[in-house]
Design a protein around this motif. Structure first.
Motif, PDB file in Angstrom:
ATOM      1  N   PRO A 169     148.448 -16.248  -3.111  1.00  0.00           N
ATOM      2  CA  PRO A 169     147.750 -15.649  -4.237  1.00  0.00           C
ATOM      3  C   PRO A 169     148.696 -15.394  -5.409  1.00  0.00           C
ATOM      4  O   PRO A 169     149.806 -14.908  -5.239  1.00  0.00           O
ATOM      5  N   SER A 170     148.215 -15.704  -6.615  1.00  0.00           N
ATOM      6  CA  SER A 170     149.083 -15.751  -7.786  1.00  0.00           C
ATOM      7  C   SER A 170     149.757 -14.423  -8.094  1.00  0.00           C
ATOM      8  O   SER A 170     150.834 -14.398  -8.667  1.00  0.00           O
ATOM      9  N   THR A 171     149.126 -13.305  -7.758  1.00  0.00           N
ATOM     10  CA  THR A 171     149.714 -12.015  -8.116  1.00  0.00           C
ATOM     11  C   THR A 171     150.970 -11.706  -7.317  1.00  0.00           C
ATOM     12  O   THR A 171     151.639 -10.726  -7.591  1.00  0.00           O
ATOM     13  N   SER A 172     151.323 -12.511  -6.338  1.00  0.00           N
ATOM     14  CA  SER A 172     152.523 -12.242  -5.549  1.00  0.00           C
ATOM     15  C   SER A 172     153.746 -12.943  -6.126  1.00  0.00           C
ATOM     16  O   SER A 172     154.839 -12.797  -5.583  1.00  0.00           O
ATOM     17  N   VAL A 173     153.597 -13.701  -7.202  1.00  0.00           N
ATOM     18  CA  VAL A 173     154.754 -14.391  -7.756  1.00  0.00           C
ATOM     19  C   VAL A 173     155.731 -13.364  -8.326  1.00  0.00           C
ATOM     20  O   VAL A 173     155.333 -12.283  -8.779  1.00  0.00           O
ATOM     21  N   THR A 174     156.993 -13.704  -8.310  1.00  0.00           N
ATOM     22  CA  THR A 174     158.025 -12.780  -8.771  1.00  0.00           C
ATOM     23  C   THR A 174     158.182 -12.865 -10.290  1.00  0.00           C
ATOM     24  O   THR A 174     157.734 -13.828 -10.926  1.00  0.00           O
ATOM     25  N   LEU A 175     158.868 -11.859 -10.825  1.00  0.00           N
ATOM     26  CA  LEU A 175     159.139 -11.870 -12.253  1.00  0.00           C
ATOM     27  C   LEU A 175     160.019 -13.067 -12.610  1.00  0.00           C
ATOM     28  O   LEU A 175     159.824 -13.689 -13.653  1.00  0.00           O
ATOM     29  N   ASN A 181     153.095  -8.017  -9.765  1.00  0.00           N
ATOM     30  CA  ASN A 181     152.041  -7.004  -9.594  1.00  0.00           C
ATOM     31  C   ASN A 181     152.606  -5.667  -9.110  1.00  0.00           C
ATOM     32  O   ASN A 181     151.865  -4.691  -9.000  1.00  0.00           O
ATOM     33  N   LYS A 182     153.908  -5.621  -8.833  1.00  0.00           N
ATOM     34  CA  LYS A 182     154.560  -4.375  -8.433  1.00  0.00           C
ATOM     35  C   LYS A 182     155.324  -3.739  -9.598  1.00  0.00           C
ATOM     36  O   LYS A 182     155.823  -2.615  -9.475  1.00  0.00           O
ATOM     37  N   ILE A 234     148.193 -11.255 -13.425  1.00  0.00           N
ATOM     38  CA  ILE A 234     148.124  -9.793 -13.377  1.00  0.00           C
ATOM     39  C   ILE A 234     146.994  -9.345 -14.305  1.00  0.00           C
ATOM     40  O   ILE A 234     146.588 -10.075 -15.204  1.00  0.00           O
ATOM     41  N   THR A 235     146.494  -8.156 -14.076  1.00  0.00           N
ATOM     42  CA  THR A 235     145.364  -7.660 -14.878  1.00  0.00           C
ATOM     43  C   THR A 235     145.815  -6.982 -16.165  1.00  0.00           C
ATOM     44  O   THR A 235     145.051  -6.886 -17.120  1.00  0.00           O
ATOM     45  N   GLY A 287     157.229 -11.004 -23.037  1.00  0.00           N
ATOM     46  CA  GLY A 287     156.696 -12.342 -23.280  1.00  0.00           C
ATOM     47  C   GLY A 287     156.247 -13.020 -21.994  1.00  0.00           C
ATOM     48  O   GLY A 287     155.178 -13.637 -21.945  1.00  0.00           O
ATOM     49  N   ALA A 288     157.073 -12.891 -20.936  1.00  0.00           N
ATOM     50  CA  ALA A 288     156.716 -13.503 -19.652  1.00  0.00           C
ATOM     51  C   ALA A 288     155.482 -12.835 -19.051  1.00  0.00           C
ATOM     52  O   ALA A 288     154.590 -13.513 -18.512  1.00  0.00           O
ATOM     53  N   LEU A 289     155.398 -11.509 -19.150  1.00  0.00           N
ATOM     54  CA  LEU A 289     154.252 -10.795 -18.575  1.00  0.00           C
ATOM     55  C   LEU A 289     152.984 -11.001 -19.408  1.00  0.00           C
ATOM     56  O   LEU A 289     151.871 -10.972 -18.859  1.00  0.00           O
TER      57      LEU A 289
END
Length: 428
Positions: A73-79, A118-119, A193-194, A182-184
Motif C-alpha cells: 500500500p502506497s502510504t507505507s513508502v518512506t520519505l 504516513n508516520k 498521504i491525505t 515539495g516531496a510531501l
C-alpha cells in the motif's frame, strides 16, 4: 565488475559493482509505467575493501525493502523514496537540483529517509529543525571524534578532530523544509498521504536581508583599481555598479542585446556553471528586462566593443554580434567570463584594497544610490529585475526607502506655502 547478490530470491533483484574506489549498489524496482523501461534504485558506497562490501550488503537490503514498500500500500513508502520520485518528476533547475541533492544526502536521508511518510508529523519535522539549529550533525551532546572516513585508519594521519557543535543556518533549515514540503506535496497529489504535515510545521524565521553596499568612496576606489588592472575588467565592474546586474547576467550578456545608439541593454539570460560545465538559462525571475544606460557607460562600452573587434581582427576571426560582451579569461572568444572567476577576481581585488566586500554588493550599491537619490521604487525594482512590483525591493532595502521617504517629506515641506506667523497681540 558486477557482483550479483548471493541469496537465491534476491539474485535477480540487485547487484553490486565496483566503480573506481567505490561500490555501486543497484536494485531492480520494476518497469516504469511511463517510459516502459526498467527502473533501478542505486546508491554508492565509498571504498572497495571488505568493510565496504559489508556496507554495500546493508544498502542492498535497504533498497530492496524500499522496492517492497513501493509494491505494498502506497502510504507505507518512506520519505526517502517519496523524495526520489519527486526529484525524478519535478521541473527543477540543474543548479538548484544539485543543491537539493546535497541537503538530501547529508541531512534529510540520514535523519528521516527511512521513516514512512504516513508516520511523519509536524512535530517530527519541527524536532528535526530544532536539532539542526543546535548542531548541524544532530549530535547527542556527548563528546566524540569526527572521523574523516568510515574505513579503518590512523586518526592522527587522517587529521580527525573532536566534534564541535555548529548550528545550521536558518536559511539552510528553511531550504531543507522546502525540499521535504515539495516531496510531501507530491505525495499528497499522488494520494500517498491525505495531508502534508510540512504545511503546518513551523520553520525558522527568515533572516531579514542586510545589504552592505560599499560606500561611494570605496566604490570609487574599486572601479579605479579595476581599470588599472584591465580595461575590460574595469568596464565589467563599472557596468555591474551602474546597472545592478546579477553576476550571471553580466556574464551572459551578448553584443546583440546592447543598443549603443539607443542607450538600451536587454537582459534576457543568466550564465551558470555546474561541475565545470557552463550553460545559459533564464534570469532569476524568468523575465526579460530593458535597462537604460547613461552617457559615460555608453562611451565605455563603445571603447570596449572596439577592443573586442580589434581582437577578432588580430585573430583573423569574423566579427559576430552574438559574441559575449565579456569573454573568457583565457581569450576564448566563444565562452563568457566564468561567474566564479568574476567573484574570485573581484574578491582578491577588494582584499588588496583593504575593503571587505563581494561582487553582489555592487548590486546593493546601485540600488541604494538610486533610492537615496529619490528614484521611485518601481523604477529601481525594474532595473534590478525584482519581481512582485517592488515588494522584494522594499523588503531588502527598507532602510534606504525610509530615508528616501524622509527626504521626499522634507522637499515637499520646503515647497509648501509659508503660513504667516501671528504676533502675540493677535494670538491673545
Amino acid at each position: 565488475m558486477s557482483q550479483p547478490t548471493t541469496s537465491g530470491d534476491n539474485r535477480k533483484r540487485g547487484s553490486v559493482r565496483q566503480r573506481g574506489n567505490s561500490l555501486q549498489v543497484r536494485v531492480y524496482s520494476g518497469i516504469d509505467p511511463v517510459t516502459g523501461k526498467p527502473s533501478y534504485l542505486t546508491e554508492t558506497v565509498k571504498g572497495a575493501d571488505k568493510a565496504a562490501k559489508k556496507r554495500a550488503e546493508r544498502v542492498m537490503t535497504k533498497l530492496q525493502a524500499q522496492v517492497d514498500q513501493q509494491r505494498s500500500p502506497s502510504t507505507s513508502v518512506t520519505l526517502g523514496y517519496a523524495i526520489d520520485e519527486w526529484l525524478r518528476t519535478a521541473d527543477i533547475e540543474p543548479t538548484t537540483r544539485h543543491g537539493y541533492e546535497g541537503y538530501i544526502k547529508r541531512t534529510i536521508r540520514p535523519a528521516l529517509g527511512d521513516v514512512p511518510i504516513n508516520k511523519l508529523s509536524a512535530r517530527t519535522l519541527e524536532t528535526l529543525y530544532g536539532a539542526l539549529r543546535r548542531c548541524r550533525v544532530r549530535c547527542v551532546g556527548k563528546p566524540f571524534i569526527e572521523h574523516k572516513t568510515e574505513d579503518e585508519h590512523d586518526c592522527e594521519k587522517a587529521k580527525c578532530k573532536p566534534h564541535k557543535c555548529t548550528p545550521m543556518a536558518a536559511s539552510s533549515v528553511r531550504q531543507i523544509h522546502s525540499i521535504i514540503s515539495g516531496a510531501l506535496n507530491a505525495a499528497e497529489r499522488w494520494d500517498w498521504i491525505t495531508s502534508n504535515p510540512a504545511k503546518v510545521a513551523q520553520r525558522p524565521r527568515q533572516t531579514p536581508p542586510q545589504p552592505d553596499p560599499p560606500s561611494p568612496a570605496q566604490a570609487a576606489r574599486l572601479v579605479e583599481k579595476a581599470f588599472e588592472l584591465d580595461d575590460a575588467w574595469g568596464t565589467l565592474v563599472w557596468l555591474v555598479m551602474t546597472t545592478g546586474m546579477r553576476r550571471g547576467e553580466v556574464c551572459a550578456l551578448r553584443w546583440s542585446r546592447v543598443d549603443l545608439d539607443e542607450g538600451i541593454m536587454e537582459v534576457r539570460s543568466s550564465y551558470t556553471t555546474l561541475r565545470k560545465i557552463g550553460r545559459e538559462k533564464d534570469t532569476k525571475t524568468h523575465q526579460m528586462r530593458r535597462i537604460a544606460l547613461d552617457t559615460e557607460t555608453i562611451v565605455l562600452l563603445r571603447e570596449h566593443k572596439k577592443r573586442c573587434q580589434d581582437l577578432y581582427e588580430t585573430l583573423d576571426v569574423p566579427w559576430n554580434e552574438e559574441s559575449y560582451v565579456f569573454v573568457g579569461t583565457r581569450g576564448e572568444l566563444t565562452k563568457p567570463y566564468p561567474p566564479d572567476a568574476v567573484s574570485n577576481r573581484y574578491k582578491k581585488m577588494a582584499t588588496r584594497l583593504g575593503i571587505k566586500t563581494h561582487i553582489h554588493a555592487l548590486r546593493h550599491y546601485s540600488a541604494t544610490e538610486l533610492l537615496t537619490a529619490g528614484v521611485d521604487l518601481r523604477t529601481v525594482a525594474g532595473r534590478l529585475g525584482h519581481g512582485g512590483g517592488g515588494a522584494t525591493t522594499l523588503r531588502v532595502y527598507a532602510a534606504w526607502v525610509a530615508a528616501a521617504d524622509r527626504k521626499a517629506a522634507e522637499i515637499l515641506g520646503s515647497r509648501m506655502p509659508k503660513r504667516a506667523k501671528l504676533d502675540d497681540d493677535e494670538m491673545q
